[in-house]
Design an enzyme around this catalytic site. Sequence first.
Site, short mmCIF file in Angstrom:
data_model
loop_
_atom_site.label_atom_id
_atom_site.label_comp_id
_atom_site.label_asym_id
_atom_site.label_seq_id
_atom_site.Cartn_x
_atom_site.Cartn_y
_atom_site.Cartn_z
N HIS A 199 -4.79 -1.95 -5.59
CA HIS A 199 -3.97 -0.60 -6.19
C HIS A 199 -5.00 0.28 -6.84
O HIS A 199 -5.87 0.06 -7.73
CB HIS A 199 -3.32 -1.23 -7.27
CG HIS A 199 -2.24 -2.37 -6.82
ND1 HIS A 199 -1.25 -2.72 -7.84
CD2 HIS A 199 -1.83 -2.85 -5.78
CE1 HIS A 199 -0.33 -3.60 -7.17
NE2 HIS A 199 -0.91 -3.54 -5.92
N ASP A 244 0.69 -1.12 0.03
CA ASP A 244 0.02 -0.13 -0.07
C ASP A 244 0.85 1.48 -0.09
O ASP A 244 0.45 2.38 0.76
CB ASP A 244 -0.86 -0.16 1.17
CG ASP A 244 -1.92 -1.04 1.29
OD1 ASP A 244 -2.20 -1.66 0.10
OD2 ASP A 244 -1.90 -1.87 2.23
P1 GDP Z 1 -1.02 0.22 -3.57
O1 GDP Z 1 -1.39 -1.08 -3.08
O2 GDP Z 1 0.72 0.38 -3.26
O3 GDP Z 1 -1.26 0.61 -4.87
O4 GDP Z 1 -1.64 1.53 -2.81
P2 GDP Z 1 -3.10 1.68 -2.28
O5 GDP Z 1 -3.93 2.00 -3.44
O6 GDP Z 1 -3.55 0.32 -1.62
O7 GDP Z 1 -2.88 2.74 -1.31
C1 GDP Z 1 -2.53 3.99 -1.40
C2 GDP Z 1 -3.53 4.98 -0.96
O8 GDP Z 1 -2.88 6.20 -1.04
C3 GDP Z 1 -4.58 5.18 -2.08
O9 GDP Z 1 -5.80 5.61 -1.47
C4 GDP Z 1 -4.16 6.16 -3.03
O10 GDP Z 1 -4.91 7.13 -3.78
C5 GDP Z 1 -3.58 7.05 -2.12
N1 GDP Z 1 -2.39 7.95 -2.45
C6 GDP Z 1 -1.46 7.62 -3.28
N2 GDP Z 1 -0.26 8.32 -3.46
C7 GDP Z 1 -0.71 9.35 -2.43
C8 GDP Z 1 -0.17 10.76 -2.05
O11 GDP Z 1 0.99 11.06 -2.29
N3 GDP Z 1 -0.71 11.27 -1.12
C9 GDP Z 1 -2.10 10.84 -0.50
N4 GDP Z 1 -2.59 11.63 0.36
N5 GDP Z 1 -2.72 9.85 -0.87
C10 GDP Z 1 -1.93 9.00 -1.82
P1 IMO Z 2 -0.96 -4.47 -2.22
O1 IMO Z 2 -0.40 -4.68 -3.48
C1 IMO Z 2 -1.03 -4.75 2.20
C2 IMO Z 2 -0.91 -8.85 3.73
C3 IMO Z 2 -2.26 -9.21 4.45
C4 IMO Z 2 -1.40 -9.98 5.57
C5 IMO Z 2 -0.32 -10.83 4.67
C6 IMO Z 2 -0.77 -12.19 4.03
O2 IMO Z 2 -2.36 -3.54 -2.23
O3 IMO Z 2 0.11 -3.42 -1.66
P2 IMO Z 2 -2.40 -12.91 1.96
O4 IMO Z 2 -4.13 -12.89 1.93
O5 IMO Z 2 -1.32 -12.28 0.90
O6 IMO Z 2 -2.06 -14.47 2.27
O7 IMO Z 2 -2.16 -12.03 3.56
O8 IMO Z 2 -0.02 -9.92 3.46
N1 IMO Z 2 -1.02 -8.23 2.32
C7 IMO Z 2 -0.97 -7.09 2.17
N2 IMO Z 2 -0.89 -5.91 2.98
N3 IMO Z 2 -1.12 -4.66 1.04
C8 IMO Z 2 -1.16 -5.84 0.01
O9 IMO Z 2 -1.22 -5.50 -1.31
C9 IMO Z 2 -1.21 -6.89 0.80
N4 IMO Z 2 -1.41 -8.27 -0.06
C10 IMO Z 2 -0.98 -9.10 1.18
O10 IMO Z 2 -2.85 -8.02 4.99
O11 IMO Z 2 -0.93 -9.36 6.59
MG MG Z 3 -2.99 -1.69 -1.72
#
Ligand code: GDP
Ligand code: IMO
Ligand code: MG
Length: 419
Positions: free
Chosen positions: A41, A13
């Site tokens: 994502h 994340d």
């Molecule tokens: P990913 O799994 O790495 O793609 O990240 P996620 O989408 O799960 O979580 C990142 C969150 O932060 C999302 O809600 C994005 O829209 C938000 N986000 C990404 N970059 C920024 C930033 O620079 N600032 C803020 N405030 N939010 C961001």
């Molecule tokens: P993105 O791509 C955050 C974490 C789960 C759990 C561990 C194992 O959005 O960054 P699983 O279901 O994979 O067997 O869970 O890994 N986990 C993540 N945490 N972002 C993710 O993906 C994750 N994918 C798995 O929360 O602790």
């Molecule tokens: Mg994510």
Amino acid sequence: MTVTLILGLQWGDEGKGKIVDLLAGDYDYIVRFNGGDNAGHTVKKGDEEFKLHLVPSGVFYPEKMKVIANGTVVNLDTLVGEMEEAEKRGYHMKNLILSSCAHIILPWHRMMDGGLDKVGKIGTTKKGIGPAYSDKASRTFALRAGDLLLPEDELKKKMALIASHKKKIFKALELPEFDEAAITAKTIENAKKVRSHIADTQALLNNALDGGKSMLFEGAHGSLLDIDHGTFPYVTSSNTISGGGCTGAGIPPQSIRRVIGIAKAYTTRVGEGPFPTELDDAVGEKLREKGHEFGTTTGRPRRCGWLDLVLLKYTCMINGVTDIAFTKLDVLDGLEELKVCTAYELDGKRITDFPPDSHRLSRVKPVYESLPGWEEDISGAKKREDLPEAAKKYIEFVEKQLGIPLKIISVGPKREETI
Ligand code: GDP
Ligand code: IMO
Ligand code: MG
């Protein structure tokens, strides 16, 4: 032949979706190579948003090739749902390709994940990831995307064999019964929808590279969730590091020219496992609220803490990171003091090498350096000079400690909120 690989440097994340979307315009192919719909994502274009779990984050670019490669595990319901949603919103999916060697997650994997995680708690997403990768490693009772191309009676026969084996395991583990007929029928229905997208992606990708095409590889999860190099057993079941790009897509290592590591300006983690810089106080709560730190896949609150450079040095090292995208810097606006972890204390000794083992990591105490915060709202900054002095100092400190340039700085979720 050039591949740029994007991956998370913490526990997921980090904002990978945003950065993939930001750069996707410059590449011909966007490729997912690991994990499944445990990933979430987020991509934003203006006010439009997708939360993608399987479709690569190039969704806003229908003309680009989008590949879900062999290293992934695919929940067909999720895939079909995401494809239909994108089509409905005007982004055609004609250029989406699913590797014949990708493994299929079936409902019994999800049921098993839910059932078993109650015992040895990892806090998984309950998407069936561990059980599906276990079947891949055990081989005999796995289903791959290529099997969906079999004549219907052969596919049914294969599924019946797997189901009979699963029933014995479910009985022994006292898990609830599953509806074999419904699972088979749904798989056949889904197979019809995805069949035309299935291809041998090893040849497809390598031929494209030989023909001069450029590719952006979209890593899922984060480096510390890597099954080998992460905080085992509190990890996911795939290789999330840069090496996973080669095994997960069948491309040679020399094709990877650039590895962009995505690091959040602080640290978060979802699920169980050690987290040295975790904050259980008002600052942690503030980061969670301002950063909207709630899981994209499960909605669970993410654990929040200070930036950890011991951890980042380790993940930059194992990935061969060439440049860093530093995200969510704006979330630190309004904090008086910023702490950055530069070493750990373990059993009375100061260490700077990250211990890749949960037992030792759960015993370390972070050693912090303190930097001043800033009051200003930085979300409008377009270049480094626009940032307050304290924000510039924070970035320079991280850059100097890691010895890797922070080439992209993200100050908001939107494309344009980027330095
Ligand atoms: P990913 O799994 O790495 O793609 O990240 P996620 O989408 O799960 O979580 C990142 C969150 O932060 C999302 O809600 C994005 O829209 C938000 N986000 C990404 N970059 C920024 C930033 O620079 N600032 C803020 N405030 N939010 C961001
Ligand atoms: P993105 O791509 C955050 C974490 C789960 C759990 C561990 C194992 O959005 O960054 P699983 O279901 O994979 O067997 O869970 O890994 N986990 C993540 N945490 N972002 C993710 O993906 C994750 N994918 C798995 O929360 O602790
Ligand atoms: Mg994510």
